[in-house]
Design an enzyme around this catalytic site. Structure first.
Site, PDB file in Angstrom:
ATOM      1  N   ASN A   1      19.181 -18.912  46.623  1.00  0.00           N
ATOM      2  CA  ASN A   1      19.515 -18.842  45.197  1.00  0.00           C
ATOM      3  C   ASN A   1      18.192 -18.962  44.422  1.00  0.00           C
ATOM      4  O   ASN A   1      17.598 -20.027  44.388  1.00  0.00           O
ATOM      5  CB  ASN A   1      20.458 -19.986  44.816  1.00  0.00           C
ATOM      6  CG  ASN A   1      20.732 -20.008  43.310  1.00  0.00           C
ATOM      7  OD1 ASN A   1      20.273 -19.129  42.586  1.00  0.00           O
ATOM      8  ND2 ASN A   1      21.471 -21.004  42.862  1.00  0.00           N
ATOM      9  N   PRO A   2      17.738 -17.869  43.813  1.00  0.00           N
ATOM     10  CA  PRO A   2      16.423 -17.931  43.146  1.00  0.00           C
ATOM     11  C   PRO A   2      16.452 -18.784  41.882  1.00  0.00           C
ATOM     12  O   PRO A   2      15.402 -19.118  41.347  1.00  0.00           O
ATOM     13  CB  PRO A   2      16.130 -16.464  42.809  1.00  0.00           C
ATOM     14  CG  PRO A   2      17.464 -15.791  42.759  1.00  0.00           C
ATOM     15  CD  PRO A   2      18.374 -16.539  43.678  1.00  0.00           C
TER      16      PRO A   2
ATOM     17  N   ASN B   1      28.360 -16.359  43.430  1.00  0.00           N
ATOM     18  CA  ASN B   1      29.379 -15.909  44.399  1.00  0.00           C
ATOM     19  C   ASN B   1      28.975 -14.708  45.266  1.00  0.00           C
ATOM     20  O   ASN B   1      29.783 -14.191  46.022  1.00  0.00           O
ATOM     21  CB  ASN B   1      30.737 -15.632  43.721  1.00  0.00           C
ATOM     22  CG  ASN B   1      31.352 -16.927  43.248  1.00  0.00           C
ATOM     23  OD1 ASN B   1      31.179 -17.966  43.888  1.00  0.00           O
ATOM     24  ND2 ASN B   1      32.041 -16.896  42.130  1.00  0.00           N
TER      25      ASN B   1
ATOM     26  N   GLY C   1      19.120 -23.719  48.303  1.00  0.00           N
ATOM     27  CA  GLY C   1      19.640 -23.962  46.967  1.00  0.00           C
ATOM     28  C   GLY C   1      20.169 -25.371  46.855  1.00  0.00           C
ATOM     29  O   GLY C   1      19.835 -26.236  47.679  1.00  0.00           O
TER      30      GLY C   1
ATOM     31  N   ASP D   1      23.667 -28.110  45.588  1.00  0.00           N
ATOM     32  CA  ASP D   1      25.033 -28.405  46.015  1.00  0.00           C
ATOM     33  C   ASP D   1      26.009 -27.291  45.623  1.00  0.00           C
ATOM     34  O   ASP D   1      26.957 -27.001  46.348  1.00  0.00           O
ATOM     35  CB  ASP D   1      25.496 -29.734  45.403  1.00  0.00           C
ATOM     36  CG  ASP D   1      24.711 -30.912  45.967  1.00  0.00           C
ATOM     37  OD1 ASP D   1      24.320 -30.851  47.145  1.00  0.00           O
ATOM     38  OD2 ASP D   1      24.468 -31.878  45.224  1.00  0.00           O
TER      39      ASP D   1
ATOM     40  N   SER E   1      19.342 -29.099  42.205  1.00  0.00           N
ATOM     41  CA  SER E   1      19.128 -30.178  41.231  1.00  0.00           C
ATOM     42  C   SER E   1      19.456 -31.551  41.812  1.00  0.00           C
ATOM     43  O   SER E   1      18.641 -32.460  41.782  1.00  0.00           O
ATOM     44  CB  SER E   1      19.977 -29.930  39.991  1.00  0.00           C
ATOM     45  OG  SER E   1      19.597 -28.725  39.396  1.00  0.00           O
ATOM     46  N   THR E   2      20.659 -31.724  42.351  1.00  0.00           N
ATOM     47  CA  THR E   2      21.063 -33.032  42.884  1.00  0.00           C
ATOM     48  C   THR E   2      20.799 -33.099  44.394  1.00  0.00           C
ATOM     49  O   THR E   2      20.359 -34.115  44.912  1.00  0.00           O
ATOM     50  CB  THR E   2      22.568 -33.295  42.611  1.00  0.00           C
ATOM     51  OG1 THR E   2      22.871 -32.924  41.267  1.00  0.00           O
ATOM     52  CG2 THR E   2      22.917 -34.745  42.830  1.00  0.00           C
TER      53      THR E   2
ATOM     54  N   ASP F   1      32.081 -30.522  43.450  1.00  0.00           N
ATOM     55  CA  ASP F   1      30.734 -30.261  43.992  1.00  0.00           C
ATOM     56  C   ASP F   1      29.865 -29.496  42.996  1.00  0.00           C
ATOM     57  O   ASP F   1      29.120 -28.586  43.372  1.00  0.00           O
ATOM     58  CB  ASP F   1      30.804 -29.437  45.286  1.00  0.00           C
ATOM     59  CG  ASP F   1      31.145 -30.292  46.487  1.00  0.00           C
ATOM     60  OD1 ASP F   1      31.529 -31.458  46.299  1.00  0.00           O
ATOM     61  OD2 ASP F   1      31.052 -29.781  47.617  1.00  0.00           O
TER      62      ASP F   1
HETATM   63  C1  LIG Z   1      22.272 -45.916  33.874  1.00  0.00           C
HETATM   64  C2  LIG Z   1      21.916 -45.004  34.966  1.00  0.00           C
HETATM   65  C3  LIG Z   1      23.084 -44.179  35.373  1.00  0.00           C
HETATM   66  C4  LIG Z   1      22.817 -43.411  36.648  1.00  0.00           C
HETATM   67  C5  LIG Z   1      24.103 -42.953  37.236  1.00  0.00           C
HETATM   68  C6  LIG Z   1      23.864 -42.389  38.590  1.00  0.00           C
HETATM   69  C7  LIG Z   1      25.143 -41.974  39.258  1.00  0.00           C
HETATM   70  C8  LIG Z   1      24.806 -40.992  40.320  1.00  0.00           C
HETATM   71  C9  LIG Z   1      25.971 -40.578  41.156  1.00  0.00           C
HETATM   72  C10 LIG Z   1      25.688 -39.223  41.656  1.00  0.00           C
HETATM   73  C11 LIG Z   1      26.789 -38.617  42.435  1.00  0.00           C
HETATM   74  C12 LIG Z   1      26.409 -37.225  42.769  1.00  0.00           C
HETATM   75  C13 LIG Z   1      27.483 -36.481  43.439  1.00  0.00           C
HETATM   76  C14 LIG Z   1      27.027 -35.074  43.615  1.00  0.00           C
HETATM   77  C15 LIG Z   1      27.425 -34.114  42.840  1.00  0.00           C
HETATM   78  C16 LIG Z   1      26.909 -32.715  42.969  1.00  0.00           C
HETATM   79  O1  LIG Z   1      27.819 -31.972  43.753  1.00  0.00           O
HETATM   80  C17 LIG Z   1      26.808 -32.083  41.604  1.00  0.00           C
HETATM   81  C18 LIG Z   1      26.191 -30.682  41.669  1.00  0.00           C
HETATM   82  O2  LIG Z   1      24.856 -30.742  42.055  1.00  0.00           O
HETATM   83  P1  LIG Z   1      23.841 -29.474  41.916  1.00  0.00           P
HETATM   84  O3  LIG Z   1      23.571 -29.240  40.457  1.00  0.00           O
HETATM   85  O4  LIG Z   1      24.488 -28.248  42.481  1.00  0.00           O
HETATM   86  O5  LIG Z   1      22.611 -29.845  42.682  1.00  0.00           O
HETATM   87  N1  LIG Z   1      25.976 -32.889  40.753  1.00  0.00           N
HETATM   88  C19 LIG Z   1      26.457 -33.546  39.695  1.00  0.00           C
HETATM   89  C20 LIG Z   1      25.537 -34.439  38.960  1.00  0.00           C
HETATM   90  O6  LIG Z   1      27.597 -33.407  39.303  1.00  0.00           O
HETATM   91  N1  LIG Z   2      21.499 -15.138  41.721  1.00  0.00           N
HETATM   92  C1  LIG Z   2      22.263 -16.013  41.077  1.00  0.00           C
HETATM   93  N2  LIG Z   2      22.395 -15.950  39.729  1.00  0.00           N
HETATM   94  C2  LIG Z   2      23.126 -16.855  39.070  1.00  0.00           C
HETATM   95  N3  LIG Z   2      23.809 -17.863  39.661  1.00  0.00           N
HETATM   96  C3  LIG Z   2      23.712 -17.963  41.000  1.00  0.00           C
HETATM   97  C4  LIG Z   2      22.934 -17.061  41.774  1.00  0.00           C
HETATM   98  N4  LIG Z   2      23.016 -17.413  43.060  1.00  0.00           N
HETATM   99  C5  LIG Z   2      23.825 -18.510  43.110  1.00  0.00           C
HETATM  100  N5  LIG Z   2      24.244 -18.843  41.879  1.00  0.00           N
HETATM  101  C6  LIG Z   2      25.097 -19.963  41.459  1.00  0.00           C
HETATM  102  O1  LIG Z   2      24.281 -20.962  40.871  1.00  0.00           O
HETATM  103  C7  LIG Z   2      24.965 -22.202  40.916  1.00  0.00           C
HETATM  104  C8  LIG Z   2      24.009 -23.368  41.012  1.00  0.00           C
HETATM  105  O2  LIG Z   2      23.223 -23.229  42.131  1.00  0.00           O
HETATM  106  P1  LIG Z   2      22.480 -24.397  42.904  1.00  0.00           P
HETATM  107  O3  LIG Z   2      21.649 -23.715  43.927  1.00  0.00           O
HETATM  108  O4  LIG Z   2      23.445 -25.389  43.371  1.00  0.00           O
HETATM  109  O5  LIG Z   2      21.497 -25.011  41.808  1.00  0.00           O
HETATM  110  P2  LIG Z   2      21.567 -26.387  40.978  1.00  0.00           P
HETATM  111  O6  LIG Z   2      21.508 -27.494  41.975  1.00  0.00           O
HETATM  112  O7  LIG Z   2      20.356 -26.343  40.118  1.00  0.00           O
HETATM  113  O8  LIG Z   2      22.849 -26.395  40.222  1.00  0.00           O
HETATM  114  C9  LIG Z   2      25.887 -22.108  42.088  1.00  0.00           C
HETATM  115  O9  LIG Z   2      27.183 -22.351  41.637  1.00  0.00           O
HETATM  116  C10 LIG Z   2      25.768 -20.686  42.596  1.00  0.00           C
HETATM  117  O10 LIG Z   2      27.040 -20.126  42.799  1.00  0.00           O
END
Ligand SMILES: CCCCCCCCCCCCC/C=C/[C@@H](O)[C@H](COP(=O)(O)O)NC(C)=O
Ligand SMILES: Nc1ncnc2c1ncn2[C@@H]1O[C@H](COP(=O)(O)OP(=O)(O)O)[C@@H](O)[C@H]1O
Ligand SMILES: [Ca+2]
Length: 589
Positions: free
Chosen positions: A136-137, A172, A193, A195, A238-239, A540
């Site tokens: 995922n770029p 997707n 990429g 989650d 990100s997470t 997720d």
């Molecule tokens: C006062 C300080 C408060 C800090 C609260 C820290 C709570 C952290 C609990 C984190 C649980 C993360 C569960 C993971 C969720 C990921 O699937 C989802 C998607 O992650 P992605 O953006 O794809 O990497 N991220 C979020 C933040 O909803």
């Molecule tokens: N080429 C793309 N352009 C836009 N969105 C995409 C692409 N490839 C994947 N995605 C979507 O981007 C979303 C976030 O991706 P992810 O790699 O989890 O990054 P982040 O952790 O920053 O949210 C996913 O739901 C995925 O389906």
């Protein structure tokens, strides 16, 4: 038979490493070398489990800056997993180790390389030969491509892995490719990429497996088929919670090495059934209320990158919302484990290993993971259904600890990766300070469940339903009367749901209005206490705008190229006994 005999053989020779003579020993399980200098009291033994040898090549091989091989006829080079000394909060960093050995003769060199190749083949049945890689770029800080090409691809090449790389062009893309294309010949799928991207690949892999097995995945009563393809995660999101919770560090090289050596970690998956017969899957978080609102808010600020979650977390926290609903849950066997037993699921976890046997005990006759559990519409013979209703700050369900950099122990620190259960966390409505205390404890080692408005249950299934309009009005009234004290002020009726006829009523497929979906600016939340009636689910990291859902945990439905979190503390003080088990380390003699 011959192979078995060969691997049982012990090879022992005096070899040169650099300008020092070493005693090198190869058994079926380990390659060890010790300096032969009798005068040196601090001489070290390096011990590498055969399963962690990445590659053996004839000659003196260098891979940086470009690969070069110099073959004198008497040398061979071993590449292997080496644990870095750097202290990390959770698991251990892995790096590529490399040692060049010089033998007294070509005959002995050939014997060593042949023997090493044989034991490698015998002990690493899951090493991938062909991988399908999705990048995922736009994940995280938009570095997916760079991470893959500079850190991961060279390791795959070294290990002789043939990779088919697809840079996704839209959301997707990866899921659709997995569902539609022929995957014959691939051993695994690699996700570069976060989650959200992992979740997409999870849908593709699970969907494809059920398609091929002729099973209807939308039916919550169906026992899903385990997926044959392994999934590897190169963290670039990100997470990156799935990577953190299964490896213990966010490090592309460590993750690539787990893939290369064919590590295998089973993982529980939660199916989330919603609307008119549809399904989504989750491994990290199915969260309503706070986590749903944070996700909805953060989607508006994607341009901020990973920081969007901090910003949106603050906005949503200040808006001080709570939502009413009914939560029903099917308890897991409390004799097996508890979400408050203060244990941690680490590499080689006993609870998960025992679960493998328990979960698949009847698989030969019924093919069923829950032979006694046939979904939400059966009677209560499958266990104890409980029911509670009231107002919640958040309702979260996770199949694993969901640890991440922000929360090194996670949403549920004692949850297990592969025990066939999930942890349901109910945070009842409370004052903002109480909720802040709950959130803050995620970042420390303090027990976030030891608060009067929080409860946690180990479950096999969960159902969430909205409160009827009448109840909701009452709740809102009690809110404006200031009854949301730290103890939650909730209505609790821990009744058995066997008596609850509406359990079988199914989700109403209710969608939110666009007004509901809009996260009210926090000032409005603070001043007027006007709260939308419903939240969305965070599945997720994907928004699921259907509040009424039914969730079921499928034990060990998928396998990752990982091995769970290695216990850094005990490996750093490693002993001979520990080395015998499964680790590479330096032994002081
Ligand atoms: C006062 C300080 C408060 C800090 C609260 C820290 C709570 C952290 C609990 C984190 C649980 C993360 C569960 C993971 C969720 C990921 O699937 C989802 C998607 O992650 P992605 O953006 O794809 O990497 N991220 C979020 C933040 O909803
Ligand atoms: N080429 C793309 N352009 C836009 N969105 C995409 C692409 N490839 C994947 N995605 C979507 O981007 C979303 C976030 O991706 P992810 O790699 O989890 O990054 P982040 O952790 O920053 O949210 C996913 O739901 C995925 O389906
Ligand atoms: Ca679990």
């Amino acid at each position: 038979m011959k192979t078995q005999m060969e691997t049982d053989l012990k090879l022992e020779s005096s070899l040169w490493v650099g300008n020092k003579r070493h005693l090198a020993v190869l058994t079926g399980w380990h390659l060890r070398w010790t300096e032969a200098d009798k005068k040196n009291p601090d001489k070290k033994t390096v011990s590498v489990p055969v399963a962690e040898v990445v590659r053996v090549e004839e000659g003196r091989v260098k891979i940086l800056p470009h690969k070069s091989v110099e073959d004198t006829g008497r040398d061979f080079t071993v590449f292997y997993v080496k644990r870095s000394n750097s202290r990390t909060t959770s698991g251990l960093l892995w790096r590529l180790g490399q040692t060049q050995f010089t033998c007294p003769s070509r005959v002995l060199r050939d014997q060593w390389t042949k023997h090493l190749w044989t034991v490698l083949k015998t002990h690493s049945p899951l090493r991938p030969h062909r991988l399908l890689v999705f990048i995922n770029p736009f994940g995280g800080k938009n570095k997916g491509r760079q991470i893959y090409h500079s850190l991961v691809a060279p390791l795959f090449e070294l290990a002789g892995i043939n990779s088919h790389v697809i840079v996704t062009e839209r959301a997707n893309h990866a899921r659709d490719h997995l569902l539609k294309k022929d995957l014959t010949g691939f051993d695994g799928v690699v996700c570069v990429g976060g989650d959200g991207m992992f979740n997409e690949i999870l849908h593709g892999v699970i969907g494809k497996t059920q398609q091929e097995a002729g099973l209807c995945e939308n039916d919550p009563a169906v026992t899903l088929q385990q997926c044959p393809l392994h999934i590897g995660i190169i963290p670039a999101g990100s997470t990156d919670c799935v990577c953190y919770a299964t490896v213990g560090v966010i490090d592309p090289v460590t993750s690539a090495l787990h893939i290369v050596i064919g590590d295998s970690q089973p993982l529980d998956v939660c199916s989330v059934h919603y609307g008119p017969g549809q399904v989504r899957y989750s491994v990290s978080l199915v969260g309503y209320g706070f986590y749903g609102d944070v996700l909805a808010e953060s989607e508006k600020h994607r341009w901020m990158g990973p920081f969007r979650y901090d910003y949106s977390g603050a906005v949503v926290f200040l808006s001080n919302r709570s939502y009413s609903g009914t939560v029903q849950y099917l308890l897991a066997d409390p004799l097996l484990s508890s979400p408050r037993d203060k244990t941690r699921c680490l590499s080689g976890c006993g609870v998960c290993s025992r679960s493998t046997e328990r979960l698949f005990r009847n698989s030969s006759d019924s093919g069923s993971l829950y032979s006694s559990y046939s979904g939400p519409f059966s009677n209560d013979s499958e266990g104890e259904w409980m029911s509670v209703d009231g107002r919640f700050k958040c309702v979260s369900l996770t199949c694993m600890s969901s640890s991440c950099a922000k929360s090194p122990l996670g949403l549920s620190p004692s949850a297990h990766l592969a025990d066939g259960t999930g942890d349901l966390i109910l945070v009842w409505d409370t004052n903002p300070l109480g909720f802040l205390k709950y959130l803050h404890r995620h970042t420390t080692t303090q027990d976030q469940f030891d608060l009067p408005f929080v409860e946690v249950h180990r479950v096999k299934a969960v159902r969430f339903a909205l409160a009827s309009r009448g109840e909701e009005a009452e709740d809102n009234e009690s809110l404006s009367n200031g009854m949301d004290g730290e103890d939650g002020g909730h209505i609790e009726n821990g009744s058995r749901a066997g008596s609850l006829q509406h359990l079988a009523a199914g989700a109403k497929g209710q969608t939110m209005t666009s007004e509901d979906k809009t996260v009210t600016p926090f000032m409005c939340g603070l001043c007027c206490r006007k709260t939308p009636a419903v939240s969305v689910w965070n599945c997720d990291g994907e928004i699921l705008p259907f509040p009424e859902i039914f969730c079921k945990i499928h034990g060990q439905l998928v396998h990752l190229y990982a091995r769970g979190i290695e216990d850094g503390a005990s490996l750093r003080d490693c002993t001979e006994e520990r080395v015998e088990s499964n680790t590479t380390c330096i032994l002081q003699r």
